[in-house]
Design an enzyme around this catalytic site. Structure first.
Site, PDB file in Angstrom:
ATOM      1  N   SER A 154       0.840  -1.198   0.000  1.00 53.57           N
ATOM      2  CA  SER A 154       0.000   0.000   0.000  1.00 53.57           C
ATOM      3  C   SER A 154       0.871   1.243   0.000  1.00 53.57           C
ATOM      4  CB  SER A 154      -0.887   0.002   1.247  1.00 53.57           C
ATOM      5  OG  SER A 154      -1.543   1.241   1.422  1.00 53.57           O
ATOM      6  N   TYR A 167      -2.642  -0.553  10.155  1.00 49.92           N
ATOM      7  CA  TYR A 167      -2.645  -0.862   8.722  1.00 49.92           C
ATOM      8  C   TYR A 167      -1.361  -0.380   8.065  1.00 49.92           C
ATOM      9  CZ  TYR A 167      -4.427  -1.296   3.938  1.00 49.92           C
ATOM     10  OH  TYR A 167      -4.591  -1.646   2.620  1.00 49.92           O
TER      11      TYR A 167
END
Length: 274
Positions: A154, A167
Protein backbone atom coordinates in the site's frame (compact mmCIF):
# COMPACT_ATOMS: atom_id res chain seq x y z
CA UNK A 1 15.40 -3.87 -31.67
CA UNK A 2 11.95 -5.40 -31.72
CA UNK A 3 10.42 -5.92 -28.29
CA UNK A 4 8.35 -9.14 -28.18
CA UNK A 5 4.89 -9.13 -26.66
CA UNK A 6 5.48 -11.27 -23.60
CA UNK A 7 2.49 -10.24 -21.51
CA UNK A 8 1.07 -13.73 -21.61
CA UNK A 9 -0.69 -15.57 -18.77
CA UNK A 10 -2.31 -18.26 -20.92
CA UNK A 11 -3.01 -21.43 -18.93
CA UNK A 12 -1.20 -20.10 -15.85
CA UNK A 13 -2.69 -21.27 -12.55
CA UNK A 14 -2.99 -18.28 -10.25
CA UNK A 15 -4.16 -18.50 -6.64
CA UNK A 16 -5.61 -15.26 -5.26
CA UNK A 17 -6.14 -14.96 -1.52
CA UNK A 18 -8.90 -12.50 -0.70
CA UNK A 19 -10.03 -13.17 -4.25
CA UNK A 20 -13.68 -12.43 -3.56
CA UNK A 21 -12.90 -8.86 -2.45
CA UNK A 22 -13.24 -5.83 -4.69
CA UNK A 23 -9.59 -5.66 -5.73
CA UNK A 24 -8.97 -9.42 -5.65
CA UNK A 25 -11.96 -10.22 -7.84
CA UNK A 26 -10.93 -7.57 -10.35
CA UNK A 27 -7.50 -9.16 -10.60
CA UNK A 28 -9.16 -12.55 -11.11
CA UNK A 29 -11.27 -11.19 -13.96
CA UNK A 30 -8.26 -9.65 -15.67
CA UNK A 31 -6.22 -12.84 -15.42
CA UNK A 32 -9.14 -14.98 -16.57
CA UNK A 33 -9.97 -12.74 -19.52
CA UNK A 34 -6.37 -13.12 -20.64
CA UNK A 35 -6.39 -16.90 -20.58
CA UNK A 36 -5.30 -17.73 -17.05
CA UNK A 37 -6.91 -20.17 -14.63
CA UNK A 38 -7.81 -18.54 -11.33
CA UNK A 39 -8.32 -19.96 -7.87
CA UNK A 40 -10.35 -17.72 -5.56
CA UNK A 41 -9.43 -18.37 -1.95
CA UNK A 42 -11.42 -16.48 0.65
CA UNK A 43 -13.76 -16.76 3.60
CA UNK A 44 -17.49 -16.25 3.21
CA UNK A 45 -19.52 -18.56 1.03
CA UNK A 46 -21.83 -15.81 -0.24
CA UNK A 47 -18.99 -13.65 -1.55
CA UNK A 48 -17.29 -16.69 -3.08
CA UNK A 49 -20.51 -17.64 -4.85
CA UNK A 50 -21.01 -14.14 -6.21
CA UNK A 51 -17.45 -14.01 -7.52
CA UNK A 52 -17.81 -17.45 -9.07
CA UNK A 53 -20.98 -16.37 -10.88
CA UNK A 54 -19.23 -13.28 -12.24
CA UNK A 55 -16.31 -15.36 -13.51
CA UNK A 56 -18.65 -17.93 -15.04
CA UNK A 57 -20.38 -15.18 -17.02
CA UNK A 58 -16.97 -14.20 -18.39
CA UNK A 59 -16.21 -17.84 -19.26
CA UNK A 60 -13.21 -17.85 -16.92
CA UNK A 61 -11.82 -21.22 -15.84
CA UNK A 62 -11.80 -21.00 -12.05
CA UNK A 63 -12.01 -22.76 -8.73
CA UNK A 64 -13.34 -21.31 -5.48
CA UNK A 65 -12.00 -22.47 -2.13
CA UNK A 66 -13.20 -21.41 1.30
CA UNK A 67 -10.19 -20.99 3.60
CA UNK A 68 -8.66 -18.56 6.07
CA UNK A 69 -5.19 -17.19 5.36
CA UNK A 70 -4.58 -17.42 9.11
CA UNK A 71 -5.24 -21.17 9.30
CA UNK A 72 -2.32 -23.20 7.93
CA UNK A 73 -4.31 -26.45 7.89
CA UNK A 74 -7.04 -24.82 5.78
CA UNK A 75 -4.41 -23.37 3.43
CA UNK A 76 -2.75 -26.77 3.03
CA UNK A 77 -6.11 -28.40 2.29
CA UNK A 78 -6.81 -25.65 -0.26
CA UNK A 79 -3.44 -26.20 -1.92
CA UNK A 80 -4.18 -29.91 -2.25
CA UNK A 81 -7.47 -29.05 -3.99
CA UNK A 82 -5.63 -26.78 -6.42
CA UNK A 83 -3.06 -29.46 -7.24
CA UNK A 84 -5.80 -32.05 -7.70
CA UNK A 85 -7.64 -29.73 -10.09
CA UNK A 86 -4.77 -28.17 -12.04
CA UNK A 87 -1.62 -30.10 -11.16
CA UNK A 88 0.51 -27.10 -10.28
CA UNK A 89 0.65 -23.52 -8.97
CA UNK A 90 2.23 -20.89 -11.23
CA UNK A 91 1.44 -17.75 -9.26
CA UNK A 92 0.17 -16.60 -5.89
CA UNK A 93 -1.37 -13.18 -5.31
CA UNK A 94 -1.66 -12.28 -1.63
CA UNK A 95 -4.63 -9.92 -1.79
CA UNK A 96 -6.24 -10.76 1.55
CA UNK A 97 -6.10 -7.82 3.92
CA UNK A 98 -7.84 -4.74 5.19
CA UNK A 99 -8.13 -2.30 8.06
CA UNK A 100 -10.39 -2.34 11.11
CA UNK A 101 -12.25 0.45 12.94
CA UNK A 102 -10.83 -1.09 16.13
CA UNK A 103 -7.34 -0.02 14.99
CA UNK A 104 -8.33 3.43 13.75
CA UNK A 105 -8.15 6.70 15.66
CA UNK A 106 -10.98 9.23 15.32
CA UNK A 107 -12.59 12.13 17.16
CA UNK A 108 -13.87 9.77 19.85
CA UNK A 109 -10.94 7.35 20.10
CA UNK A 110 -7.37 8.41 20.77
CA UNK A 111 -4.27 6.38 19.96
CA UNK A 112 -3.89 5.65 23.67
CA UNK A 113 -7.28 3.93 23.76
CA UNK A 114 -6.81 1.61 20.77
CA UNK A 115 -7.11 -2.02 21.92
CA UNK A 116 -4.29 -4.47 21.33
CA UNK A 117 -6.61 -6.95 19.65
CA UNK A 118 -7.46 -4.35 17.00
CA UNK A 119 -3.77 -4.12 16.12
CA UNK A 120 -3.43 -7.90 16.18
CA UNK A 121 -6.35 -8.37 13.81
CA UNK A 122 -4.96 -5.96 11.23
CA UNK A 123 -1.37 -7.19 11.51
CA UNK A 124 -2.48 -10.81 11.24
CA UNK A 125 -4.69 -10.57 8.18
CA UNK A 126 -2.29 -8.34 6.23
CA UNK A 127 1.16 -9.58 7.23
CA UNK A 128 0.84 -13.01 8.82
CA UNK A 129 -1.71 -14.06 6.19
CA UNK A 130 0.76 -13.11 3.47
CA UNK A 131 3.53 -15.10 5.15
CA UNK A 132 1.44 -18.24 5.71
CA UNK A 133 0.03 -18.31 2.18
CA UNK A 134 3.52 -17.78 0.77
CA UNK A 135 4.80 -20.70 2.82
CA UNK A 136 2.06 -23.09 1.75
CA UNK A 137 1.69 -22.22 -1.93
CA UNK A 138 5.31 -21.17 -2.29
CA UNK A 139 6.41 -24.78 -1.82
CA UNK A 140 4.45 -25.81 -4.91
CA UNK A 141 5.98 -22.94 -6.88
CA UNK A 142 9.41 -24.16 -5.77
CA UNK A 143 8.47 -27.61 -7.05
CA UNK A 144 7.89 -26.07 -10.49
CA UNK A 145 11.20 -24.23 -10.34
CA UNK A 146 9.61 -21.03 -11.58
CA UNK A 147 6.66 -18.81 -10.84
CA UNK A 148 5.53 -15.58 -9.24
CA UNK A 149 4.47 -14.46 -5.79
CA UNK A 150 2.79 -11.05 -5.90
CA UNK A 151 1.98 -9.33 -2.63
CA UNK A 152 -0.36 -6.40 -2.09
CA UNK A 153 1.26 -3.61 -0.13
CA UNK A 154 0.00 0.00 0.00
CA UNK A 155 0.96 3.64 -0.23
CA UNK A 156 0.86 3.54 3.57
CA UNK A 157 4.00 1.42 3.48
CA UNK A 158 5.97 4.36 2.04
CA UNK A 159 4.56 7.13 4.23
CA UNK A 160 2.15 6.22 7.04
CA UNK A 161 -1.21 7.92 6.96
CA UNK A 162 -2.88 9.50 9.94
CA UNK A 163 -5.51 7.54 11.87
CA UNK A 164 -4.47 4.02 10.74
CA UNK A 165 -1.28 3.02 12.56
CA UNK A 166 -1.85 -0.74 12.44
CA UNK A 167 -2.64 -0.86 8.72
CA UNK A 168 0.33 1.35 7.85
CA UNK A 169 2.65 -0.81 9.92
CA UNK A 170 1.26 -4.04 8.51
CA UNK A 171 1.72 -2.93 4.91
CA UNK A 172 5.26 -1.72 5.65
CA UNK A 173 5.91 -5.24 6.91
CA UNK A 174 4.48 -6.69 3.68
CA UNK A 175 6.84 -4.53 1.59
CA UNK A 176 9.83 -5.56 3.70
CA UNK A 177 8.83 -9.22 3.52
CA UNK A 178 8.50 -8.94 -0.26
CA UNK A 179 12.13 -7.86 -0.54
CA UNK A 180 13.28 -10.52 1.91
CA UNK A 181 11.38 -13.33 0.16
CA UNK A 182 12.65 -12.26 -3.27
CA UNK A 183 16.26 -12.67 -2.12
CA UNK A 184 15.50 -15.88 -0.22
CA UNK A 185 13.83 -17.57 -3.19
CA UNK A 186 16.64 -16.65 -5.59
CA UNK A 187 19.46 -17.65 -3.27
CA UNK A 188 17.94 -20.89 -2.00
CA UNK A 189 15.65 -22.24 -4.70
CA UNK A 190 15.52 -20.68 -8.15
CA UNK A 191 16.28 -17.33 -9.81
CA UNK A 192 13.19 -17.99 -11.92
CA UNK A 193 10.88 -17.54 -8.93
CA UNK A 194 10.07 -13.85 -8.75
CA UNK A 195 8.57 -11.99 -5.80
CA UNK A 196 7.16 -8.48 -6.13
CA UNK A 197 4.41 -6.32 -4.68
CA UNK A 198 2.00 -3.71 -5.88
CA UNK A 199 1.30 -0.66 -3.73
CA UNK A 200 -2.18 0.61 -4.58
CA UNK A 201 -2.98 4.21 -3.82
CA UNK A 202 -6.48 5.17 -2.81
CA UNK A 203 -9.16 2.83 -4.11
CA UNK A 204 -12.70 2.99 -2.80
CA UNK A 205 -13.49 -0.33 -1.12
CA UNK A 206 -15.94 -1.49 1.49
CA UNK A 207 -13.16 -1.38 4.10
CA UNK A 208 -12.29 2.29 3.67
CA UNK A 209 -15.46 3.87 2.31
CA UNK A 210 -16.48 5.10 5.77
CA UNK A 211 -13.24 7.09 5.98
CA UNK A 212 -13.53 8.70 2.54
CA UNK A 213 -17.23 9.25 1.84
CA UNK A 214 -19.76 10.86 4.18
CA UNK A 215 -22.62 8.36 4.38
CA UNK A 216 -25.24 11.03 5.02
CA UNK A 217 -24.31 13.36 2.14
CA UNK A 218 -22.39 11.17 -0.31
CA UNK A 219 -19.70 13.87 -0.45
CA UNK A 220 -16.02 13.41 0.29
CA UNK A 221 -15.05 13.56 3.93
CA UNK A 222 -12.29 16.01 4.81
CA UNK A 223 -9.90 13.07 4.58
CA UNK A 224 -11.27 12.02 1.20
CA UNK A 225 -10.97 15.52 -0.19
CA UNK A 226 -7.40 15.81 1.12
CA UNK A 227 -6.47 12.62 -0.73
CA UNK A 228 -7.99 13.90 -3.98
CA UNK A 229 -6.19 17.22 -3.55
CA UNK A 230 -2.87 15.38 -3.19
CA UNK A 231 -3.38 12.93 -6.04
CA UNK A 232 -2.20 14.58 -9.28
CA UNK A 233 -4.71 12.62 -11.36
CA UNK A 234 -7.50 13.98 -9.14
CA UNK A 235 -9.46 10.80 -8.48
CA UNK A 236 -9.60 7.59 -6.51
CA UNK A 237 -8.41 4.47 -8.28
CA UNK A 238 -10.80 2.08 -9.96
CA UNK A 239 -10.20 -1.64 -9.40
CA UNK A 240 -9.58 -1.97 -13.13
CA UNK A 241 -6.56 0.32 -12.77
CA UNK A 242 -4.68 -2.53 -11.12
CA UNK A 243 -5.22 -5.00 -13.95
CA UNK A 244 -2.48 -4.08 -16.42
CA UNK A 245 0.24 -3.85 -13.75
CA UNK A 246 -0.80 -7.17 -12.25
CA UNK A 247 -0.75 -8.87 -15.66
CA UNK A 248 2.68 -7.39 -16.38
CA UNK A 249 4.13 -8.63 -13.07
CA UNK A 250 2.72 -12.14 -13.63
CA UNK A 251 4.00 -12.43 -17.19
CA UNK A 252 7.43 -13.03 -18.80
CA UNK A 253 7.46 -9.37 -19.81
CA UNK A 254 8.64 -8.49 -16.29
CA UNK A 255 11.17 -11.31 -15.92
CA UNK A 256 13.91 -8.98 -14.56
CA UNK A 257 11.61 -7.24 -12.08
CA UNK A 258 12.27 -8.84 -8.70
CA UNK A 259 11.93 -7.61 -5.13
CA UNK A 260 10.14 -4.46 -6.28
CA UNK A 261 7.14 -2.63 -4.81
CA UNK A 262 5.30 -0.91 -7.66
CA UNK A 263 3.09 2.13 -6.84
CA UNK A 264 -0.30 2.31 -8.57
CA UNK A 265 -1.46 5.58 -7.10
CA UNK A 266 -2.29 8.27 -9.64
CA UNK A 267 0.90 10.12 -8.72
CA UNK A 268 0.18 10.40 -4.98
CA UNK A 269 3.67 9.25 -3.98
CA UNK A 270 5.30 11.71 -6.39
CA UNK A 271 3.52 14.81 -5.09
CA UNK A 272 5.10 16.86 -2.29
CA UNK A 273 1.95 18.88 -1.69
CA UNK A 274 3.52 22.02 -3.15
Amino acid sequence: MTIPNNFDVDDKVCVITGGSGILGSEMAKAIGRNGGNVVILARGEEALQETSEELTKLDVDHLTVSASVLDRAELEAAAEMVIEEYGRVDALINAAGGNSPAATTDEDTSFFELPADGFETVMDVNFLGTVLASQVFGEYIVDEGEGVILNVSSMNAFTPLTKIPAYSGAKAAVSNFTEWLAVHMSQNYSPDIRVNAIAPGFFLTEQNRYLLIDESTGEYTDRGQSIIDNTPQGRFGDPEDLATTVLWLLSPGSEFVHGAVIPIDGGFSAYSGV
